[in-house]
Write a protein that holds these residues in place. Structure first.
Motif, PDB file in Angstrom:
ATOM      1  N   LEU A  49       0.846  -1.185   0.000  1.00  0.00           N
ATOM      2  CA  LEU A  49       0.000   0.000   0.000  1.00  0.00           C
ATOM      3  C   LEU A  49       0.884   1.239   0.000  1.00  0.00           C
ATOM      4  CD1 LEU A  49      -2.475  -1.508   2.456  1.00  0.00           C
ATOM      5  CD2 LEU A  49      -3.165  -0.509   0.296  1.00  0.00           C
ATOM      6  N   GLU A  50       0.519   2.191  -0.845  1.00  0.00           N
ATOM      7  CA  GLU A  50       1.294   3.421  -0.991  1.00  0.00           C
ATOM      8  C   GLU A  50       0.395   4.648  -0.894  1.00  0.00           C
ATOM      9  OE1 GLU A  50       4.678   2.167  -4.244  1.00  0.00           O
ATOM     10  OE2 GLU A  50       2.923   3.260  -4.931  1.00  0.00           O
ATOM     11  N   VAL A  51       1.012   5.747  -0.477  1.00  0.00           N
ATOM     12  CA  VAL A  51       0.387   7.065  -0.563  1.00  0.00           C
ATOM     13  C   VAL A  51       1.236   7.875  -1.524  1.00  0.00           C
ATOM     14  CG1 VAL A  51      -0.145   9.218   0.632  1.00  0.00           C
ATOM     15  CG2 VAL A  51      -0.553   7.046   1.769  1.00  0.00           C
ATOM     16  N   ASN A  52       0.604   8.450  -2.525  1.00  0.00           N
ATOM     17  CA  ASN A  52       1.273   9.334  -3.484  1.00  0.00           C
ATOM     18  C   ASN A  52       0.393  10.560  -3.652  1.00  0.00           C
ATOM     19  OD1 ASN A  52       3.551   7.665  -4.620  1.00  0.00           O
ATOM     20  ND2 ASN A  52       1.825   6.288  -4.944  1.00  0.00           N
ATOM     21  N   ASP A  53       0.962  11.723  -3.497  1.00  0.00           N
ATOM     22  CA  ASP A  53       0.183  12.945  -3.668  1.00  0.00           C
ATOM     23  C   ASP A  53       1.124  14.082  -3.996  1.00  0.00           C
ATOM     24  OD1 ASP A  53      -1.948  14.692  -3.776  1.00  0.00           O
ATOM     25  OD2 ASP A  53      -2.586  14.359  -1.716  1.00  0.00           O
ATOM     26  N   SER A  54       0.578  15.120  -4.575  1.00  0.00           N
ATOM     27  CA  SER A  54       1.374  16.320  -4.854  1.00  0.00           C
ATOM     28  C   SER A  54       0.469  17.531  -4.734  1.00  0.00           C
ATOM     29  CB  SER A  54       1.993  16.248  -6.249  1.00  0.00           C
ATOM     30  OG  SER A  54       0.997  16.157  -7.230  1.00  0.00           O
ATOM     31  N   ARG A  55       1.085  18.630  -4.403  1.00  0.00           N
ATOM     32  CA  ARG A  55       0.380  19.911  -4.278  1.00  0.00           C
ATOM     33  C   ARG A  55       1.245  20.994  -4.904  1.00  0.00           C
ATOM     34  NH1 ARG A  55      -3.710  19.036  -0.140  1.00  0.00           N
ATOM     35  NH2 ARG A  55      -4.110  16.837  -0.550  1.00  0.00           N
ATOM     36  N   THR A  56       0.570  22.006  -5.426  1.00  0.00           N
ATOM     37  CA  THR A  56       1.254  23.141  -6.036  1.00  0.00           C
ATOM     38  C   THR A  56       0.707  24.416  -5.408  1.00  0.00           C
ATOM     39  OG1 THR A  56       1.479  21.928  -8.100  1.00  0.00           O
ATOM     40  CG2 THR A  56       1.766  24.295  -8.218  1.00  0.00           C
ATOM     41  N   THR A  57       1.589  25.383  -5.260  1.00  0.00           N
ATOM     42  CA  THR A  57       1.188  26.677  -4.721  1.00  0.00           C
ATOM     43  C   THR A  57       1.855  27.784  -5.523  1.00  0.00           C
ATOM     44  OG1 THR A  57       1.124  28.082  -2.753  1.00  0.00           O
ATOM     45  CG2 THR A  57       3.037  26.673  -3.002  1.00  0.00           C
ATOM     46  N   LYS A  58       1.227  28.931  -5.538  1.00  0.00           N
ATOM     47  CA  LYS A  58       1.818  30.103  -6.186  1.00  0.00           C
ATOM     48  C   LYS A  58       2.803  30.799  -5.255  1.00  0.00           C
ATOM     49  CE  LYS A  58      -2.140  30.856  -9.143  1.00  0.00           C
ATOM     50  NZ  LYS A  58      -3.271  31.690  -9.481  1.00  0.00           N
ATOM     51  N   ASP A  59       2.745  30.427  -3.974  1.00  0.00           N
ATOM     52  CA  ASP A  59       3.630  31.034  -2.983  1.00  0.00           C
ATOM     53  C   ASP A  59       5.053  30.520  -3.151  1.00  0.00           C
ATOM     54  OD1 ASP A  59       1.444  32.350  -1.837  1.00  0.00           O
ATOM     55  OD2 ASP A  59       1.001  30.622  -0.562  1.00  0.00           O
ATOM     56  N   PRO A  60       6.046  31.287  -2.713  1.00  0.00           N
ATOM     57  CA  PRO A  60       7.433  30.808  -2.777  1.00  0.00           C
ATOM     58  C   PRO A  60       7.632  29.608  -1.844  1.00  0.00           C
ATOM     59  CG  PRO A  60       7.311  32.901  -1.604  1.00  0.00           C
ATOM     60  CD  PRO A  60       5.937  32.616  -2.140  1.00  0.00           C
ATOM     61  N   LEU A  61       8.585  28.765  -2.172  1.00  0.00           N
ATOM     62  CA  LEU A  61       8.857  27.578  -1.360  1.00  0.00           C
ATOM     63  C   LEU A  61       9.741  27.972  -0.174  1.00  0.00           C
ATOM     64  CD1 LEU A  61       8.362  24.590  -1.088  1.00  0.00           C
ATOM     65  CD2 LEU A  61      10.420  24.175  -2.408  1.00  0.00           C
ATOM     66  N   THR A  62       9.071  28.269   0.922  1.00  0.00           N
ATOM     67  CA  THR A  62       9.760  28.574   2.172  1.00  0.00           C
ATOM     68  C   THR A  62       9.576  27.378   3.092  1.00  0.00           C
ATOM     69  OG1 THR A  62       7.794  29.529   3.196  1.00  0.00           O
ATOM     70  CG2 THR A  62       9.199  31.030   1.908  1.00  0.00           C
ATOM     71  N   PRO A  63      10.353  27.272   4.161  1.00  0.00           N
ATOM     72  CA  PRO A  63      10.141  26.161   5.094  1.00  0.00           C
ATOM     73  C   PRO A  63       8.710  26.100   5.621  1.00  0.00           C
ATOM     74  CG  PRO A  63      12.257  27.184   5.527  1.00  0.00           C
ATOM     75  CD  PRO A  63      11.558  28.049   4.505  1.00  0.00           C
TER      76      PRO A  63
END
Length: 101
Positions: A49-63
């Motif tokens: 069993l696996e979990v695969n997901d992705s998300r995108t944001t317009k915001d800069p990649l900060t911590p």
């Protein structure tokens, strides 16, 4: 924009000979999760069993934004992951990973 992808191996689906109850329970939870989350929680050909997901944001990649995006992915799947953990052999295989782009 920024995106984050998470891939996690949750464990091996129990064989029927090991535990019919555990296999049936895990398959029922997987069916419910698939109905709500689509193919983000899935069974591989190797019966893992696996979990695969992705998300995108317009915001800069900060911590802060990275942790927020990862938390959203996991919170969506958490109820199903918690239930699945009762049925799975979760011995580590060293295949869990997270990627950022």
């Amino acid at each position: 924009g920024s995106s984050v992808r998470i891939h996690s191996d949750l464990g091996h689906l129990p064989y029927t000979s090991e535990s019919l109850r555990a296999r049936d329970g895990a398959l029922r939870i997987l069916a419910a999760a698939s109905g709500v989350l689509g193919q983000r929680v899935r069974l591989t050909e190797e019966q893992r069993l696996e979990v695969n997901d992705s998300r995108t944001t317009k915001d800069p990649l900060t911590p802060v934004n990275l942790v927020t995006m990862m938390a959203r992915i996991l919170l969506d799947a958490k109820p199903y992951l918690k239930l699945l953990s009762e049925y799975l052999d979760v011995a580590p295989r060293g295949e869990s990973s997270a990627e950022t782009q």
